[in-house]
Design a protein around this motif. Structure first.
Motif, short mmCIF file in Angstrom:
data_model
loop_
_atom_site.label_atom_id
_atom_site.label_comp_id
_atom_site.label_asym_id
_atom_site.label_seq_id
_atom_site.Cartn_x
_atom_site.Cartn_y
_atom_site.Cartn_z
N SER A 120 0.84 -1.18 0.00
CA SER A 120 0.00 0.00 0.00
C SER A 120 0.89 1.25 0.00
O SER A 120 1.99 1.24 0.53
CB SER A 120 -0.91 0.01 1.23
OG SER A 120 -0.15 0.04 2.43
N HIS A 182 -2.14 -5.76 11.23
CA HIS A 182 -2.62 -4.61 10.46
C HIS A 182 -2.53 -3.34 11.30
O HIS A 182 -3.14 -3.25 12.36
CB HIS A 182 -4.03 -4.79 9.91
CG HIS A 182 -4.10 -5.74 8.77
ND1 HIS A 182 -3.42 -5.54 7.58
CD2 HIS A 182 -4.73 -6.93 8.65
CE1 HIS A 182 -3.65 -6.55 6.78
NE2 HIS A 182 -4.43 -7.41 7.40
N PHE A 183 -1.76 -2.42 10.76
CA PHE A 183 -1.54 -1.08 11.29
C PHE A 183 -0.59 -1.04 12.49
O PHE A 183 -0.33 0.04 13.01
CB PHE A 183 -2.88 -0.38 11.65
CG PHE A 183 -3.71 -0.09 10.42
CD1 PHE A 183 -3.42 1.00 9.62
CD2 PHE A 183 -4.74 -0.93 10.06
CE1 PHE A 183 -4.17 1.27 8.48
CE2 PHE A 183 -5.50 -0.69 8.92
CZ PHE A 183 -5.21 0.42 8.14
N SER A 212 0.53 -10.43 1.42
CA SER A 212 -0.44 -10.79 2.46
C SER A 212 -0.84 -12.26 2.41
O SER A 212 -1.94 -12.63 2.81
CB SER A 212 -1.69 -9.92 2.36
OG SER A 212 -1.36 -8.56 2.44
N TRP A 223 -10.66 -11.02 6.55
CA TRP A 223 -9.63 -10.08 6.08
C TRP A 223 -10.07 -8.63 6.21
O TRP A 223 -9.40 -7.82 6.85
CB TRP A 223 -9.28 -10.42 4.64
CG TRP A 223 -8.31 -9.49 3.99
CD1 TRP A 223 -8.56 -8.50 3.11
CD2 TRP A 223 -6.89 -9.48 4.20
NE1 TRP A 223 -7.40 -7.87 2.73
CE2 TRP A 223 -6.37 -8.45 3.39
CE3 TRP A 223 -6.02 -10.24 4.98
CZ2 TRP A 223 -5.00 -8.15 3.34
CZ3 TRP A 223 -4.66 -9.96 4.92
CH2 TRP A 223 -4.17 -8.92 4.12
N VAL A 227 -8.67 -5.52 8.82
CA VAL A 227 -8.15 -4.24 8.35
C VAL A 227 -8.93 -3.08 8.99
O VAL A 227 -8.34 -2.12 9.49
CB VAL A 227 -8.21 -4.16 6.81
CG1 VAL A 227 -7.83 -2.77 6.33
CG2 VAL A 227 -7.30 -5.21 6.18
N GLY A 230 -8.02 -2.74 12.75
CA GLY A 230 -6.71 -2.12 12.97
C GLY A 230 -6.72 -0.64 12.71
O GLY A 230 -6.15 0.15 13.47
N ARG A 231 -7.42 -0.24 11.66
CA ARG A 231 -7.52 1.18 11.34
C ARG A 231 -8.25 1.93 12.46
O ARG A 231 -7.83 3.03 12.86
CB ARG A 231 -8.25 1.35 10.01
CG ARG A 231 -8.40 2.80 9.55
CD ARG A 231 -9.18 2.85 8.25
NE ARG A 231 -9.39 4.22 7.80
CZ ARG A 231 -10.16 4.55 6.76
NH1 ARG A 231 -10.77 3.59 6.07
NH2 ARG A 231 -10.30 5.81 6.40
#
Length: 246
Positions: A120, A182-183, A212, A223, A227, A230-231
């Protein structure tokens, strides 16, 4: 710049990825390094492979997630420089030498990362290979040392994140509330910048990233939820959307 790099590779049922990853590191890394594999309870022969290949191994009883595995590896690492590396990456000619040159180009540089085919943000670049052999030629041509291609950034994707030991001493370990993953890499970069460290994308260093693969294998149905979670954790912790740093 001298010393050893500790390369920490978390893995979960990813022997088909880990073996070529280790092979590529051994083929393309003439500078001192150690490989620390943190196995998250795999049942695919990963432990036996690591023992057979004489890799440093931390064998977890179950899947504790990426941040926890990274922290376990960091806790035993002997290197002067520390790398978190996804098991679905392939090293390339000159990769670590180029990354280390950027990392030690200035005292306030704390973290560096390469460009790749799958990531990303700003680290993804266009590629033109379709086989392992073509990749090797592509990366060898790409990885010509060139400090003019180092770009300051606000985040580096954790697929291949190289940092100084002093960063670990100053910033601490990864935040395990982001497990299974994630993150946590965005969080670590944010903390390092808050401490005054600069981050560089090394556009003179290319490695292959399958993308991934381990996460999708371990969490085939969750999945998008991971995400999003985590965001949201990042936003709650810092009051800012990590997508602002892409």
């Amino acid at each position: 710049m001298t010393g050893m790099t500790s390369i920490i590779i978390p893995t979960y049922n990813g022997l088909h990825l880990l073996a070529p990853c280790v092979e590529s590191i051994r083929k393309h890394t003439p500078v001192p390094y150690e490989i620390i594999v943190v196995d998250n309870g795999s049942v695919d022969g990963t432990v036996e492979y690591c023992i057979r290949e004489k890799l440093i191994l931390i064998s977890m009883p179950s899947n504790a997630g990426f941040p926890a595995a990274c922290n376990k590896g960091l806790s035993i690492a002997d290197g002067d420089h520390l790398m978190l590396l996804n098991n679905d990456c392939l090293a390339s000619r000159g990769w670590l030498t180029n990354l280390l040159a950027a990392l030690y180009s200035s005292g306030d540089v704390g973290m560096v990362g390469p460009v790749t085919n799958y990531a990303s943000g700003r680290q993804q670049v266009e590629t033109s290979y379709s086989s392992r052999e073509e990749y090797e030629r592509f990366a060898a041509a790409w990885n010509q040392p060139d400090p003019s291609k180092w770009e300051e950034t606000r985040r580096i994707v954790g697929l291949c994140l190289l940092f100084k030991r002093k960063v670990l001493q100053d910033v601490g370990f990864l935040d395990e509330r982001f497990s299974p993953g994630h993150f946590e890499d965005d969080d670590y970069c944010y903390r390092a910048r808050a401490y005054g460290y600069r981050l560089l994308i090394c556009k003179d260093t290319f490695i292959h990233h399958e993308g991934s693969a381990s996460f999708k294998a371990g969490h085939p149905n969750g999945w998008d939820a991971m995400v999003s979670r985590g965001r949201q954790l990042f936003i709650e912790k810092w009051g800012v959307d990590p997508h602002a740093f892409l």
